[in-house]
Motif scaffolding. Structure first.
Motif, PDB file in Angstrom:
ATOM      1  N   ALA A 174       4.417  -2.009   0.574  1.00  0.00           N
ATOM      2  CA  ALA A 174       5.193  -1.791  -0.650  1.00  0.00           C
ATOM      3  C   ALA A 174       6.647  -1.551  -0.252  1.00  0.00           C
ATOM      4  CB  ALA A 174       4.639  -0.595  -1.433  1.00  0.00           C
ATOM      5  N   PHE A 175       7.573  -2.335  -0.818  1.00  0.00           N
ATOM      6  CA  PHE A 175       8.959  -2.302  -0.372  1.00  0.00           C
ATOM      7  C   PHE A 175       9.889  -1.551  -1.310  1.00  0.00           C
ATOM      8  CE2 PHE A 175       7.027  -5.744   1.899  1.00  0.00           C
ATOM      9  CZ  PHE A 175       7.617  -5.719   3.154  1.00  0.00           C
ATOM     10  N   GLY A 176       9.330  -0.947  -2.363  1.00  0.00           N
ATOM     11  CA  GLY A 176      10.161  -0.134  -3.248  1.00  0.00           C
ATOM     12  C   GLY A 176      11.132  -0.968  -4.058  1.00  0.00           C
ATOM     13  N   SER A 177      12.287  -0.382  -4.355  1.00  0.00           N
ATOM     14  CA  SER A 177      13.316  -1.036  -5.158  1.00  0.00           C
ATOM     15  C   SER A 177      14.437  -1.528  -4.255  1.00  0.00           C
ATOM     16  CB  SER A 177      13.870  -0.040  -6.189  1.00  0.00           C
ATOM     17  OG  SER A 177      15.086  -0.503  -6.732  1.00  0.00           O
ATOM     18  N   GLY A 178      15.037  -2.680  -4.630  1.00  0.00           N
ATOM     19  CA  GLY A 178      16.167  -3.198  -3.859  1.00  0.00           C
ATOM     20  C   GLY A 178      17.348  -2.249  -3.837  1.00  0.00           C
ATOM     21  N   TRP A 179      17.409  -1.324  -4.801  1.00  0.00           N
ATOM     22  CA  TRP A 179      18.486  -0.334  -4.823  1.00  0.00           C
ATOM     23  C   TRP A 179      18.336   0.673  -3.682  1.00  0.00           C
ATOM     24  CZ3 TRP A 179      22.456  -0.378  -8.497  1.00  0.00           C
ATOM     25  CH2 TRP A 179      22.296  -1.306  -9.533  1.00  0.00           C
ATOM     26  N   GLU A 180      17.169   0.757  -3.083  1.00  0.00           N
ATOM     27  CA  GLU A 180      16.950   1.686  -1.979  1.00  0.00           C
ATOM     28  C   GLU A 180      17.438   1.140  -0.640  1.00  0.00           C
ATOM     29  OE1 GLU A 180      13.072   3.905  -2.071  1.00  0.00           O
ATOM     30  OE2 GLU A 180      12.568   2.316  -3.495  1.00  0.00           O
ATOM     31  N   GLY A 181      17.924  -0.088  -0.631  1.00  0.00           N
ATOM     32  CA  GLY A 181      18.300  -0.720   0.620  1.00  0.00           C
ATOM     33  C   GLY A 181      17.275  -1.762   1.002  1.00  0.00           C
ATOM     34  N   ARG A 182      17.233  -2.101   2.261  1.00  0.00           N
ATOM     35  CA  ARG A 182      16.353  -3.181   2.716  1.00  0.00           C
ATOM     36  C   ARG A 182      15.486  -2.695   3.868  1.00  0.00           C
ATOM     37  NH1 ARG A 182      18.492  -8.964   5.187  1.00  0.00           N
ATOM     38  NH2 ARG A 182      16.442  -9.795   5.781  1.00  0.00           N
ATOM     39  N   ARG A 183      14.183  -3.011   3.783  1.00  0.00           N
ATOM     40  CA  ARG A 183      13.257  -2.703   4.868  1.00  0.00           C
ATOM     41  C   ARG A 183      12.449  -3.944   5.180  1.00  0.00           C
ATOM     42  NH1 ARG A 183       9.303   1.245   4.191  1.00  0.00           N
ATOM     43  NH2 ARG A 183       9.491   1.838   6.377  1.00  0.00           N
ATOM     44  N   ILE A 184      12.154  -4.145   6.456  1.00  0.00           N
ATOM     45  CA  ILE A 184      11.397  -5.323   6.862  1.00  0.00           C
ATOM     46  C   ILE A 184      10.299  -4.913   7.834  1.00  0.00           C
ATOM     47  CG2 ILE A 184      13.358  -6.898   6.583  1.00  0.00           C
ATOM     48  CD1 ILE A 184      13.767  -6.824   9.590  1.00  0.00           C
ATOM     49  N   LYS A 243       5.293   1.336  -4.932  1.00  0.00           N
ATOM     50  CA  LYS A 243       5.287   2.653  -4.281  1.00  0.00           C
ATOM     51  C   LYS A 243       3.861   3.195  -4.231  1.00  0.00           C
ATOM     52  CE  LYS A 243       9.626   3.692  -3.283  1.00  0.00           C
ATOM     53  NZ  LYS A 243      10.069   4.110  -1.937  1.00  0.00           N
ATOM     54  N   PHE A 244       3.617   4.037  -3.230  1.00  0.00           N
ATOM     55  CA  PHE A 244       2.335   4.720  -3.085  1.00  0.00           C
ATOM     56  C   PHE A 244       2.643   6.185  -2.796  1.00  0.00           C
ATOM     57  CE2 PHE A 244      -1.256   6.392  -0.734  1.00  0.00           C
ATOM     58  CZ  PHE A 244      -2.358   5.835  -1.354  1.00  0.00           C
ATOM     59  N   TYR A 245       2.381   7.045  -3.779  1.00  0.00           N
ATOM     60  CA  TYR A 245       2.693   8.465  -3.663  1.00  0.00           C
ATOM     61  C   TYR A 245       1.418   9.284  -3.476  1.00  0.00           C
ATOM     62  CZ  TYR A 245       7.080   7.059  -6.021  1.00  0.00           C
ATOM     63  OH  TYR A 245       8.253   6.448  -6.374  1.00  0.00           O
ATOM     64  N   VAL A 246       1.558  10.428  -2.823  1.00  0.00           N
ATOM     65  CA  VAL A 246       0.529  11.452  -2.801  1.00  0.00           C
ATOM     66  C   VAL A 246       1.176  12.731  -3.311  1.00  0.00           C
ATOM     67  CG1 VAL A 246      -1.093  12.786  -1.414  1.00  0.00           C
ATOM     68  CG2 VAL A 246      -0.654  10.382  -0.845  1.00  0.00           C
ATOM     69  N   ASN A 247       0.664  13.231  -4.431  1.00  0.00           N
ATOM     70  CA  ASN A 247       1.270  14.381  -5.116  1.00  0.00           C
ATOM     71  C   ASN A 247       2.760  14.162  -5.356  1.00  0.00           C
ATOM     72  OD1 ASN A 247      -1.114  15.762  -5.338  1.00  0.00           O
ATOM     73  ND2 ASN A 247      -0.703  17.226  -3.704  1.00  0.00           N
ATOM     74  N   GLY A 248       3.121  12.929  -5.712  1.00  0.00           N
ATOM     75  CA  GLY A 248       4.498  12.617  -6.067  1.00  0.00           C
ATOM     76  C   GLY A 248       5.426  12.355  -4.913  1.00  0.00           C
ATOM     77  N   LYS A 249       4.949  12.413  -3.676  1.00  0.00           N
ATOM     78  CA  LYS A 249       5.805  12.209  -2.499  1.00  0.00           C
ATOM     79  C   LYS A 249       5.423  10.922  -1.773  1.00  0.00           C
ATOM     80  CE  LYS A 249       6.837  17.108  -1.635  1.00  0.00           C
ATOM     81  NZ  LYS A 249       8.281  16.978  -1.909  1.00  0.00           N
ATOM     82  N   ASP A 250       6.447  10.204  -1.324  1.00  0.00           N
ATOM     83  CA  ASP A 250       6.253   8.914  -0.651  1.00  0.00           C
ATOM     84  C   ASP A 250       6.326   9.114   0.862  1.00  0.00           C
ATOM     85  OD1 ASP A 250       6.051   6.264   0.004  1.00  0.00           O
ATOM     86  OD2 ASP A 250       8.112   5.752  -0.559  1.00  0.00           O
ATOM     87  N   LEU A 251       5.265   9.668   1.427  1.00  0.00           N
ATOM     88  CA  LEU A 251       5.227   9.947   2.858  1.00  0.00           C
ATOM     89  C   LEU A 251       5.241   8.666   3.689  1.00  0.00           C
ATOM     90  CD1 LEU A 251       4.662  11.639   5.446  1.00  0.00           C
ATOM     91  CD2 LEU A 251       2.231  11.567   4.804  1.00  0.00           C
ATOM     92  N   MET A 252       4.470   7.658   3.299  1.00  0.00           N
ATOM     93  CA  MET A 252       4.225   6.502   4.153  1.00  0.00           C
ATOM     94  C   MET A 252       5.270   5.406   4.017  1.00  0.00           C
ATOM     95  SD  MET A 252       1.638   7.808   5.543  1.00  0.00           S
ATOM     96  CE  MET A 252       1.100   6.499   6.636  1.00  0.00           C
ATOM     97  N   GLU A 253       6.164   5.494   3.032  1.00  0.00           N
ATOM     98  CA  GLU A 253       7.220   4.493   2.843  1.00  0.00           C
ATOM     99  C   GLU A 253       6.667   3.062   2.896  1.00  0.00           C
ATOM    100  OE1 GLU A 253      10.406   4.229   2.130  1.00  0.00           O
ATOM    101  OE2 GLU A 253      10.865   6.354   1.887  1.00  0.00           O
ATOM    102  N   GLY A 254       5.623   2.830   2.143  1.00  0.00           N
ATOM    103  CA  GLY A 254       5.071   1.485   2.024  1.00  0.00           C
ATOM    104  C   GLY A 254       3.921   1.183   2.963  1.00  0.00           C
ATOM    105  N   GLY A 255       3.783   1.918   4.064  1.00  0.00           N
ATOM    106  CA  GLY A 255       2.695   1.681   5.007  1.00  0.00           C
ATOM    107  C   GLY A 255       1.480   2.519   4.669  1.00  0.00           C
ATOM    108  N   TYR A 256       0.975   2.364   3.456  1.00  0.00           N
ATOM    109  CA  TYR A 256      -0.025   3.288   2.906  1.00  0.00           C
ATOM    110  C   TYR A 256      -1.453   2.987   3.338  1.00  0.00           C
ATOM    111  CZ  TYR A 256      -0.261  -0.520  -0.561  1.00  0.00           C
ATOM    112  OH  TYR A 256      -0.366  -1.743  -1.180  1.00  0.00           O
ATOM    113  N   GLY A 257      -1.677   1.943   4.138  1.00  0.00           N
ATOM    114  CA  GLY A 257      -3.031   1.583   4.527  1.00  0.00           C
ATOM    115  C   GLY A 257      -3.782   2.711   5.215  1.00  0.00           C
ATOM    116  N   THR A 258      -3.071   3.506   6.020  1.00  0.00           N
ATOM    117  CA  THR A 258      -3.713   4.603   6.746  1.00  0.00           C
ATOM    118  C   THR A 258      -4.310   5.631   5.796  1.00  0.00           C
ATOM    119  OG1 THR A 258      -2.225   4.326   8.632  1.00  0.00           O
ATOM    120  CG2 THR A 258      -3.344   6.442   8.422  1.00  0.00           C
ATOM    121  N   ILE A 259      -3.546   6.054   4.776  1.00  0.00           N
ATOM    122  CA  ILE A 259      -4.049   7.039   3.821  1.00  0.00           C
ATOM    123  C   ILE A 259      -5.152   6.431   2.968  1.00  0.00           C
ATOM    124  CG2 ILE A 259      -3.457   8.383   1.772  1.00  0.00           C
ATOM    125  CD1 ILE A 259      -0.812   9.026   2.984  1.00  0.00           C
TER     126      ILE A 259
END
Length: 903
Positions: free
Chosen positions: A279-289, A166-182
């Motif tokens: 970053a794909f998070g936890s498998g409990w969150e579902g699946r992202r590709i 995970k990649f958070y900013v102030n505790g929030k996951d805005l980018m959902e794994g696509g954190y390269g921009t920030i």
């Protein structure tokens, strides 16, 4: 090899078990009131080195585990407004309670010094100011210098060698794994500190129930509400005229966050990959590709060099993206996230390659020379909508995404063959490849009394339509296909439709630190493949028999039952998944009246265990068994021209592929924020068995016919790696060294000859960042590699040993002769050599930057590739050929750029 494994395991268990001792107790004041947040450290007598440390909880309780060969150790206790205590204790398990005396001290002068690295529980915090240099502007610039953290070329952040979840900013996951921009655009001045959240479980209801071995990154900003961002506008001259524009405003509030990003350039920067999910998070969150095309058909591609992309990428790219997050309830438990991005990109590429093929019993030796010029056109759009509730009393996440590609590739190829006779061929190739992709992922966890019920659903539908045209038909050398010599074009039509659905339900319950999760589920995937090869002549359509047509339906249905086992204590962490799968695979080809099937039950366990000891140490081991039954790629029964360079000639008699892989690994990790030392040692073993073996055949023209034969084959690999990093505060230097040794052995087949191939690759890496001098900063990244390949065969032509050596480095030095003035020098060096050949490729850049400090604006002029090196040369040796390659590079160019923060 067995000796090496034994030594590693001996070291692993020795470190794990040697002299581990635990001290527990309670700390109170004179009145017997518990003292929270008191520090307890263990040190060897007479040595200024901390072995372990602990911090008391709200009840004043502490626990410290340490390892030492000394008979006695010093136990030191410190707390605010209390008199420090030191007691020498024996090196044994024991309980020590302390009563501290109050000590009031009159402070005449106070100097506050922020610690560069602090640790509390599973959170390690890095003060960004301690690691930045005068030339750093963004978060990524500084992150690369933090000990224990590595930033790859694609933007992926590694902590102790492993990707974050995970990649958070102030505790929030805005980018959902696509954190390269920030990471690439957040100004460093907006950041207070970077936090590493070790063993991070992102699903709150599972915390303390289902452990995780991955870490997360949280960026803590200086202000709770921050409007910021980064921009660049540049122009330059070269061939052609150059431009570079980057505009990334961003907002981080308590209820909402957003980032808008537009980047365009034609100077070789690969900005279009910033939106990739890293970053794909936890498998409990579902699946992202990361939605991608099934690229079956390809034009012939020019080679790419082992260089930084900016040295050779001839591009013209426009990339636009937007991400938005908002809390939609008063408790801030529900979040709505929306994102969209669009890419328009054109890439040119050109290379020359001379390949000398060795003689075999079936083919004479030959030399094939190829000149290839490419144009790649990318147009793609993606939209995503995510609803999330992540609370201690429940979890819900639904992700819907849609992607559309309108890609096209072009190639002009010239091929000269010299063998028994010389032939010259010229071909023009065009590929159109539109793709539509849709996914929806749902996962919810509902508390039910003392249990948890989890339901997950994933649906994926994708269509790929590809058309490859080759002109003239005489360019091709296809077995069984003799086009009209006057034919203008040969066309390969291809269409693939894929539907995938994964559904599961489980119930979890916890007993004394253990969590058990029985689960049932059903996975289904159906793929329909259609292809035809046609000859277009004067508008007429001509077919070439059934063998160049394909009509395949391939389905995999897998009902399964599994048991998840999780355990977490202060020192131990274990999670295991024990599934039993009923695999039902079927391949139907009505065109050839062929029907194949496999029905097999498999047990595929996955186990991970970790032990934390002596405050700074972690030891872990893992193992798994995986069964794979191939895919549609190896199941069709006809011929398919996947590239003008060759075809795949599949056989209806080949069975469905069955692949079995067993792997195991061990890891020792040490991270001590008190003395800024981090290191990890890893070992991984993998053993793979397959029932089909690739059997490519080459003719004298260099065209490849790909096929498979039914033959059991084996591949084994052993990987050892170690990395050590330390920050030296006194010298403001961060240094790390690494070593990797990979040995693999596999069976192979080429031109009707079987052989065993053994490869050994070793690499040594060194990194150094130094900001000790006020007038200079330095970054260095270097690596040395050695590759050895040995082939053993009944055919003497395939026997032999080949070696290849490489040396790469990047040196960046910045000088600050006067305030607000920076002179930069960059040197990329890439060398490759073997017994007969050696190629050295050097690139130099120089820059000057003036900083308008009051407005936080930089003016930079940069001269890239000063030596104007126009081609990259390399030499390669394979089991069946050796080759010399020359690749076109970007010429010398000068850029003037204005860089600024939005606020």
């Amino acid at each position: 090899m067995k000796r090496n494994i034994s030594l590693f395991l001996m070291l692993f268990f020795t470190v794990l078990t040697f002299a581990q001792k635990t001290v527990t107790g309670k700390i109170t004041d004179d009145d017997g009131v518990a003292i929270p947040s008191a520090s307890v450290t263990v040190e060897e007598p007479g040595k200024d080195a901390i072995l372990a440390y602990g911090i008391t909880n709200s009840k004043g309780e502490y626990k410290v585990t340490f390892t030492s060969s000394e008979p006695n150790v010093d136990l030191k206790v410190k707390a605010f407004n209390q008199k420090p205590l030191t007691k020498q204790i024996s090196n044994s398990d024991q309980t020590q309670n302390f009563k501290m005396q109050s000590e009031a001290t009159e402070i005449k002068e106070v100097q506050l010094k922020t610690k560069m690295i602090t640790a509390r529980g599973d959170t390690i915090s890095y003060d960004l100011k301690a690691f930045n240099s005068k030339n750093d502007r963004t978060l990524a610039d500084v992150m690369k210098k933090i000990p224990g953290i590595e930033v790859n070329k694609d933007g992926t952040i590694l902590y102790q060698g492993n990707a974050i979840n995970k990649f958070y900013v102030n505790g929030k996951d805005l980018m959902e794994g696509g954190y390269g921009t920030i990471n690439n655009s957040l100004p460093k001045d907006a950041v207070q500190k970077v936090e590493v959240l070790e063993n991070h479980q992102p699903v709150k209801i599972l915390q303390d129930k289902v452990p995780s071995d991955q870490a997360a990154i949280n960026i803590k900003l200086k202000n709770a509400v921050t409007m910021t961002g980064r921009g660049e506008v540049g122009t330059g001259f070269g061939d052609p005229w150059l431009w570079n524009v980057k505009l990334t405003p961003m907002f981080f509030g308590q209820k909402s966050q957003w980032v808008v990003n537009y980047k365009t350039n034609n100077m070789g920067e690969q900005v279009e990959n910033e939106g990739n999910i890293l970053a794909f998070g936890s498998g409990w969150e579902g699946r992202r590709i990361n939605a991608a095309q099934n690229s079956w058909l390809n034009v012939e591609n020019a080679s790419t060099p082992d260089l930084p992309v900016k040295r050779y990428l001839m591009n013209s790219v426009h990339y636009l993206s937007a991400n938005y997050l908002v809390n939609i309830d008063k408790k801030k438990e529900w979040e709505l996230k929306a994102s969209a991005n669009y890419t328009n990109n054109t890439i040119q590429r050109e290379s020359y390659r001379q390949t000398d093929y060795f003689a075999t019993p079936n083919e004479a030796a030959s030399r094939v020379t190829q000149n290839i010029f490419n144009n790649f056109y990318t147009n793609k759009a993606k939209g995503e909508l995510i609803f999330t509730k992540n609370a201690k009393k429940g979890f819900f996440k639904n992700t819907t995404s849609f992607s559309q590609f309108w890609n096209a590739d072009r190639a002009i190829a010239d091929r000269v063959t010299a063998s028994t006779q010389t032939s010259t061929r010229h071909g023009e190739e065009a590929l159109e490849s539109p793709t539509t992709s849709f996914q929806n992922s749902l996962s919810t966890i509902i508390p039910w009394k003392e249990k948890m019920v989890n339901v997950k659903s994933f649906i994926n539908y994708q269509t790929d339509k590809q058309t490859l045209d080759v002109a003239p038909a005489s360019y091709l050398e296809i077995p069984g296909f003799t086009p009209d010599i006057n034919a203008e074009t040969v066309r390969q039509n291809f269409r693939l439709k894929t539907f995938e659905a994964n559904h599961s339900a489980n119930i979890g319950f916890s007993v004394k630190g253990w969590t058990f999760t029985p689960e049932v589920g059903f996975n289904f995937k159906r793929t329909v493949l259609n292809s035809t090869l046609t000859n277009l002549q004067s508008g007429q359509y001509l077919g070439y028999g059934d063998k160049y047509n394909n009509d395949l339906t391939y389905s995999i249905a897998t009902p399964y039952g599994s048991l998840g086992v999780n355990y977490k204590s202060e020192s131990w962490m274990l999670f295991a998944n024990l599934p039993v799968n009923s695999n039902n695979i079927k391949a139907d080809d009505p065109l050839r009246n062929v029907s194949k099937s496999v029905n097999k039950v498999t047990f595929e366990p996955n186990i991970f265990v970790q032990y934390s000891f002596a405050s700074f140490w972690k030891a872990s081991a893992n193992g798994n068994i995986n069964n794979n039954f191939g895919d549609v790629n190896t199941a069709y029964a006809g011929f398919l021209m996947q590239s003008p360079n060759g075809i795949n000639a599949m056989s209806p008699s080949n069975p469905i592929p069955q692949n079995n892989t067993k792997s195991a690994g061990a890891r020792i990790e040490y991270r001590n924020p008190l003395n800024n030392l981090f290191f990890n040692v890893n070992y991984r073993f993998s053993d793979s068995k397959k029932n089909l073996m690739s059997n490519p055949t080459r003719n004298n023209e260099g065209f490849i016919i790909g096929s498979y034969i039914e033959q059991d084959n084996h591949a084994v690999s052993n990987v050892y790696s170690v990395e050590v990093g330390k920050y030296f505060p006194k010298f403001k230097t961060n240094a790390s060294v690494s070593y990797n040794n990979t040995t693999s052995r596999s069976d192979a087949y080429q031109n009707d000859g079987g052989y065993e191939s053994e490869n050994n690759a070793q690499s040594y890496g060194f990194k150094l960042n130094n900001t000790y001098f006020s007038w200079m900063s330095l970054d260095y990244n270097g690596s040395i590699s050695t590759t050895k390949q040995t082939n053993t065969s009944l055919l003497s032509t395939l026997n032999g040993t080949s070696k290849r050596n490489g040396y790469n480095h990047n040196l960046a030095v910045y000088f600050y002769p006067i305030d607000n003035h920076t002179i930069g020098f960059n040197w990329d060096q890439v060398n490759s050599s073997n017994i007969n050949q050696s190629y050295n490729n050097a690139f130099y850049d120089i820059s000057y930057q003036f900083s308008w400090a009051k407005k936080k604006v930089d003016f930079e002029i940069k001269w890239m590739n000063i030596a104007n090196r126009k081609v990259f040369e390399t030499y390669d040796i394979n089991a069946t050929y050796n080759s010399y390659t020359k690749i076109q590079l970007r010429p010398s160019q000068v850029m003037f750029t204005v860089k600024f923060n939005f606020k």
